[in-house]
Scaffold this active site. Structure first.
Site, PDB file in Angstrom:
ATOM      1  N   LYS A  52     -18.681  -4.961 -49.082  1.00 16.83           N
ATOM      2  CA  LYS A  52     -19.248  -4.849 -47.726  1.00 16.83           C
ATOM      3  C   LYS A  52     -20.219  -3.663 -47.680  1.00 16.83           C
ATOM      4  CE  LYS A  52     -15.309  -1.983 -46.341  1.00 16.83           C
ATOM      5  NZ  LYS A  52     -14.004  -1.959 -45.644  1.00 16.83           N
ATOM      6  N   TYR A 282     -36.060  23.824 -39.378  1.00 13.52           N
ATOM      7  CA  TYR A 282     -35.949  23.847 -37.917  1.00 13.52           C
ATOM      8  C   TYR A 282     -34.814  24.740 -37.441  1.00 13.52           C
ATOM      9  CZ  TYR A 282     -38.985  19.730 -38.019  1.00 13.52           C
ATOM     10  OH  TYR A 282     -40.026  18.858 -38.219  1.00 13.52           O
TER      11      TYR A 282
HETATM   12  C1  LIG Z   1     -13.092  -1.665 -46.699  1.00 17.71           C
HETATM   13  C2  LIG Z   1     -11.818  -2.387 -46.842  1.00 17.71           C
HETATM   14  C3  LIG Z   1     -11.099  -2.358 -48.055  1.00 17.71           C
HETATM   15  C4  LIG Z   1     -11.484  -1.484 -49.230  1.00 17.71           C
HETATM   16  O1  LIG Z   1     -10.912  -0.203 -49.029  1.00 17.71           O
HETATM   17  P1  LIG Z   1     -11.084   0.948 -50.140  1.00 17.71           P
HETATM   18  O2  LIG Z   1     -10.232   2.053 -49.652  1.00 17.71           O
HETATM   19  O3  LIG Z   1     -12.533   1.296 -50.166  1.00 17.71           O
HETATM   20  O4  LIG Z   1     -10.612   0.378 -51.426  1.00 17.71           O
HETATM   21  C5  LIG Z   1      -9.987  -3.156 -48.170  1.00 17.71           C
HETATM   22  N1  LIG Z   1      -9.573  -3.931 -47.136  1.00 17.71           N
HETATM   23  C6  LIG Z   1     -10.209  -3.955 -45.944  1.00 17.71           C
HETATM   24  C7  LIG Z   1      -9.681  -4.813 -44.855  1.00 17.71           C
HETATM   25  C8  LIG Z   1     -11.336  -3.167 -45.751  1.00 17.71           C
HETATM   26  O5  LIG Z   1     -11.954  -3.186 -44.572  1.00 17.71           O
END
Ligand SMILES: *Cc1c(COP(=O)(O)O)cnc(C)c1O
Length: 396
Positions: A52, A282
């Site tokens: 994702k 800044y």
């Molecule tokens: C993002 C996500 C993961 C992965 O988690 P990590 O800690 O990055 O391994 C697993 N399950 C769900 C539902 C997530 O949203």
């Protein structure tokens, strides 16, 4: 005349093929290494590579391909649209998407053989979309075992199972999985993970009693994969660890046998001598303590560098220094010290984090955030460059 051959200053000027201004170098062999390493720990559970958010900023497609090559058998995304992008690119491996809205293109997802997480209201929408697509949906029912985010409450679970069973009977969907998500697996000493796992087992037992032939039960994220073998079940959802980062405050990537896959680098854009008391960036929140050399790094908050970062580590021309003053939209400044020669710095490599430089965790700490956010927030303004091997980009 070309600038390749006619540098007009002492600045480092490289042959055309070695030229780049700023980039996130992604080592796909590190991705494969991390998947293999974690697959060993998780076996016999299968690996779902979570890609994702454009693969946590690393590029969803190249990461997905590398993960599948290394033995991952599933892919995971939050949105169905992210999963559809993988399908459009030709990825045929099982993909699960779990975060929906009433505007999610469910029928398109079903037609593209994307498995869908179901938390409650979405069941009816998915069933209707399956009729439209004239294809049964494959769904994974999600139980909220304590995170309080998505998923069905334990109180509503029997009702969801009954509704799903009716749809399955009708032939519009098949319940192939039950899953949940953990809240505090990154803090292994906390008791809530035990409670969540007990609630998960109970929910799985009820689903099995309801007669679903479950293919996969899954609840482990990276911290649970690493610290809770009893959370592995049939499938683990691997995100952060695949990118080579540690979910634990007291363990580094190296401690876990993982290799960070992203290396964020830029060429120093300018360097000059300034007197004592020179205000920097800044707000003039930083003033030089004495005569010194400052270097300008062409990465800013539009590139995903947190504006909140203070005194963040940067390796410039092999020397570890700290960011000085505020991060601006396009750039920030580093006080290189009195002895640094500007001529050696212009065009030199600045490593913000990654192999050979500071850790992403150090940047995260300087900005009050976590390594997950550091890599994920690097914006589309920064070109991604894919290499095989940690030093693959050198001397290319
Ligand atoms: C993002 C996500 C993961 C992965 O988690 P990590 O800690 O990055 O391994 C697993 N399950 C769900 C539902 C997530 O949203």
């Amino acid at each position: 005349m070309s600038i390749e051959t006619e540098p007009n200053s002492a600045a480092v000027v490289l042959p055309t093929e070695q030229r780049w201004e700023r980039r996130a170098v992604i080592d796909l062999s590190a991705i494969r290494h991390n998947v293999r390493r974690i697959a060993e720990l998780a076996a016999p559970a299968q690996i779902m590579a979570v890609v994702k958010a454009d693969g946590y900023g690393h590029g969803a497609l190249p990461v997905a391909k590398a993960a599948l090559e290394a033995g991952a058998t599933w892919l995971g995304t939050a949105h169905a649209t992210e999963a559809l992008e993988l399908r459009a690119a030709g990825i045929t491996a099982p993909v699960l998407a779990w975060l929906h809205t009433t505007d999610t293109p469910f029928a398109e997802a079903i037609a593209a053989n994307i498995d869908l997480g179901v938390s409650g209201w979405d069941l009816d929408h998915i069933a209707a979309a399956a009729r439209t697509a004239a294809q049964p949906a494959r769904v994974h029912l999600k139980i909220d075992t304590g995170l309080g985010r998505n998923g069905c409450t334990p109180e509503g679970w029997r009702e969801l199972l009954a509704a799903a069973a009716a749809y399955q009977e009708e032939g519009v969907l098949r319940v192939v999985g039950v899953f949940s998500h953990l809240a505090v697996a990154d803090e292994p000493e906390r008791p809530e993970t035990d409670e969540q796992l007990a609630a998960f087992r109970a929910a799985v037992a009820l689903a099995e009693e309801a007669g679903f032939g479950l293919e996969v039960r899954h609840t482990a994220n990276t911290p649970a994969i690493l610290s809770r073998p009893d959370a592995h079940f049939d499938l683990v959802r691997l995100g952060l660890g695949m990118y080579g980062l540690s979910p634990f405050a007291d363990q580094t990537s190296a401690d876990l046998g993982l290799r960070p896959a992203m290396r964020l680098v830029a060429r120093v854009a300018n360097a000059k001598r300034v007197p004592a008391g020179q205000g920097i960036s800044y707000g003039l929140t930083y003033r030089t303590a004495g005569p010194t050399t400052v270097a300008l790094v062409p990465l800013g908050y539009a590139d995903g560098i947190p504006r909140t970062a203070q005194a963040a580590p940067v390796l410039i021309a092999g020397v570890l220094r700290r960011s000085s003053g505020r991060v601006a939209m396009d750039q920030f400044v580093v006080d290189m010290g009195e002895d640094a020669d500007p001529a050696d710095l212009i065009g030199a490599e600045a490593v913000l984090f990654g192999d050979g430089g500071p850790a992403a965790e150090a940047w995260a700490a300087s900005a009050g955030t976590i390594n997950y956010e550091m890599v994920t927030r690097i914006s589309g303004r920064v070109p991604r460059h894919y290499v095989e091997g940690s030093w693959g980009e050198h001397g290319e």
